[in-house]
Scaffold this motif. Structure first.
Motif, mmCIF file in Angstrom:
data_model
loop_
_atom_site.group_PDB
_atom_site.id
_atom_site.type_symbol
_atom_site.label_atom_id
_atom_site.label_comp_id
_atom_site.label_asym_id
_atom_site.label_seq_id
_atom_site.Cartn_x
_atom_site.Cartn_y
_atom_site.Cartn_z
ATOM 1 N N PRO A 60 0.809 -1.498 -0.051
ATOM 2 C CA PRO A 60 0.036 -0.262 -0.150
ATOM 3 C C PRO A 60 0.739 1.351 -0.062
ATOM 4 C CG PRO A 60 -0.935 -1.411 1.579
ATOM 5 C CD PRO A 60 0.689 -1.582 1.024
ATOM 6 N N GLN A 61 1.810 1.375 0.573
ATOM 7 C CA GLN A 61 2.582 2.137 1.043
ATOM 8 C C GLN A 61 3.572 2.576 -0.726
ATOM 9 O OE1 GLN A 61 5.656 2.370 3.629
ATOM 10 N NE2 GLN A 61 4.058 1.847 5.078
ATOM 11 N N THR A 63 -11.253 8.178 5.798
ATOM 12 C CA THR A 63 -11.170 9.766 5.597
ATOM 13 C C THR A 63 -10.022 9.759 5.374
ATOM 14 O OG1 THR A 63 -12.306 9.677 8.180
ATOM 15 C CG2 THR A 63 -10.906 11.332 7.465
ATOM 16 N N ALA A 64 -8.654 8.735 5.015
ATOM 17 C CA ALA A 64 -7.606 8.786 4.497
ATOM 18 C C ALA A 64 -7.708 9.532 2.542
ATOM 19 C CB ALA A 64 -6.867 7.498 5.066
ATOM 20 N N LEU A 65 -8.827 8.296 2.497
ATOM 21 C CA LEU A 65 -8.816 8.480 0.700
ATOM 22 C C LEU A 65 -9.230 9.899 0.670
ATOM 23 C CD1 LEU A 65 -9.038 7.338 -2.382
ATOM 24 C CD2 LEU A 65 -11.074 6.276 -1.876
ATOM 25 N N SER A 120 -0.760 13.780 2.729
ATOM 26 C CA SER A 120 -1.948 13.338 2.616
ATOM 27 C C SER A 120 -1.347 11.642 1.528
ATOM 28 C CB SER A 120 -2.610 13.629 1.505
ATOM 29 O OG SER A 120 -1.971 14.202 0.569
ATOM 30 N N THR A 121 -0.043 11.984 1.493
ATOM 31 C CA THR A 121 0.102 10.442 0.781
ATOM 32 C C THR A 121 0.911 9.455 1.960
ATOM 33 O OG1 THR A 121 0.846 11.354 -1.342
ATOM 34 C CG2 THR A 121 1.670 9.148 -0.710
ATOM 35 N N ASP A 144 -0.503 4.807 5.284
ATOM 36 C CA ASP A 144 -0.564 4.144 6.948
ATOM 37 C C ASP A 144 -1.725 3.830 7.091
ATOM 38 O OD1 ASP A 144 1.685 4.728 7.352
ATOM 39 O OD2 ASP A 144 1.203 6.524 8.664
ATOM 40 N N PHE A 145 -3.434 4.402 6.579
ATOM 41 C CA PHE A 145 -4.663 4.001 7.397
ATOM 42 C C PHE A 145 -5.295 3.477 5.625
ATOM 43 C CE2 PHE A 145 -3.256 6.931 10.426
ATOM 44 C CZ PHE A 145 -3.096 6.121 11.394
#
Length: 136
Positions: A66-67, A128-130, A116-117, A122-123
């Motif tokens: 994901p990172q 909310t992160a998206l 934001s990246t 991380d989430f």
């Protein structure tokens, strides 16, 4: 003896501020370069203590997927934005104060991209992160 005043000395700041397209392009290049560099600095190798075999390393790298995806999406997004902004700035003979502030506002959004990246990486399972990533 008094020196004669130049025309620029009699011109209000609002009329002469931010007229250099080259200066606007230069600060843009710098901010894009820093933002793109900060993206990669958030990628960390797996903890050495947790790796005892080739298989452990593969599992740790897979867990970082994901990172890597967030990094790739952000780097490409910034590259597209930089390319578009450069094409736009190349069309202008000169800037003005309003154009400069529009671009500074855009550059603010660019400078937030590493945060934001990281939040998205991380989430990645949280909406909310998206949404934060999408907003930036």
């Amino acid at each position: 003896m008094n020196e004669p005043e130049t025309p620029a000395a009699n011109t209000p700041c609002n009329q002469i501020a931010g007229q250099s397209v080259e200066r606007l392009a230069a600060i843009s290049d710098g901010i894009f370069a820093v933002a793109m560099t900060l993206l990669v600095l958030d990628l960390h190798d797996p903890a050495r203590e947790a790796i005892h075999s080739e298989q452990d390393l593969w599992h740790a790298l897979f867990a970082m997927f994901p990172q890597f995806i967030a990094y790739l999406m952000s780097f490409l997004t910034l590259a597209i934005f930089w390319n578009g902004q450069q094409a736009q700035l190349n069309r202008f003979a000169r800037a003005n104060r309003h154009l400069t502030w529009i671009h500074v506002t855009f550059l603010f959004a660019v400078s937030v991209m590493p945060f934001s990246t990281r939040l998205l990486a991380d989430f990645i399972d949280y909406r909310t992160a998206l949404l934060c990533y999408w907003a930036s």
